[in-house]
Design a protein around this motif. Structure first.
Motif, short mmCIF file in Angstrom:
data_model
loop_
_atom_site.label_atom_id
_atom_site.label_comp_id
_atom_site.label_asym_id
_atom_site.label_seq_id
_atom_site.Cartn_x
_atom_site.Cartn_y
_atom_site.Cartn_z
N ASP A 9 44.28 34.72 47.10
CA ASP A 9 44.83 35.21 45.85
C ASP A 9 46.07 36.03 46.13
O ASP A 9 46.05 36.95 46.95
CB ASP A 9 43.76 36.06 45.16
CG ASP A 9 43.95 36.17 43.67
OD1 ASP A 9 44.83 35.47 43.12
OD2 ASP A 9 43.21 36.94 43.05
N GLY A 47 42.91 36.65 40.32
CA GLY A 47 41.60 36.02 40.40
C GLY A 47 40.49 37.05 40.31
O GLY A 47 40.71 38.24 40.13
N GLY A 48 39.29 36.60 40.42
CA GLY A 48 38.14 37.50 40.35
C GLY A 48 37.41 37.31 39.05
O GLY A 48 37.95 36.78 38.09
N TYR A 49 36.18 37.77 39.04
CA TYR A 49 35.35 37.51 37.87
C TYR A 49 34.78 38.76 37.22
O TYR A 49 34.37 38.71 36.08
CB TYR A 49 34.20 36.57 38.27
CG TYR A 49 34.72 35.25 38.72
CD1 TYR A 49 35.13 34.30 37.80
CD2 TYR A 49 34.86 34.96 40.07
CE1 TYR A 49 35.64 33.07 38.21
CE2 TYR A 49 35.36 33.74 40.48
CZ TYR A 49 35.74 32.80 39.55
OH TYR A 49 36.25 31.61 39.96
N SER A 50 34.76 39.89 37.92
CA SER A 50 34.16 41.06 37.29
C SER A 50 35.07 42.28 37.37
O SER A 50 35.44 42.84 36.36
CB SER A 50 32.80 41.37 37.91
OG SER A 50 32.93 41.54 39.31
N ASN A 51 35.46 42.70 38.56
CA ASN A 51 36.30 43.89 38.71
C ASN A 51 37.78 43.53 38.68
O ASN A 51 38.18 42.48 39.14
CB ASN A 51 36.00 44.59 40.04
CG ASN A 51 34.65 45.23 40.04
OD1 ASN A 51 34.27 45.90 39.09
ND2 ASN A 51 33.90 45.02 41.10
N ARG A 66 39.78 48.63 43.29
CA ARG A 66 38.92 47.82 42.43
C ARG A 66 38.37 48.72 41.36
O ARG A 66 37.93 49.83 41.63
CB ARG A 66 37.77 47.22 43.24
CG ARG A 66 38.22 46.16 44.20
CD ARG A 66 37.08 45.63 45.03
NE ARG A 66 36.04 45.11 44.17
CZ ARG A 66 34.74 45.13 44.46
NH1 ARG A 66 34.32 45.65 45.58
NH2 ARG A 66 33.86 44.64 43.64
#
Length: 70
Positions: A9, A47-51, A66
């Protein structure tokens, strides 16, 4: 041999509404890391899904922050 760089990323400009409070963040880092000198810059990893994940550069030093989404 597989090229892994396509999976990494890359940091980009921070998305609108997700920018942390920069003045407080910069002040905190400069107070707690005594070897931090130079211009302050922040980018975001998209990118990433939560933080939310940010790349912070101060001079030649780099840090990753984060934080949970709002």
């Amino acid at each position: 041999m597989e090229n892994y760089s396509e999976h990494i990323d890359k940091a980009v400009s921070v998305r609108e509404g997700e920018l942390p409070e920069l003045s407080r963040l910069e002040q905190y880092l400069r107070q707690h890391f005594n070897d931090v000198n130079g211009p302050f810059n922040i980018q975001q990893f998209p990118g990433g899904y939560s933080n939310l994940t940010f790349l912070i550069s101060i001079g030649e030093k780099e840090y990753v922050l984060r934080k949970p989404p709002r």
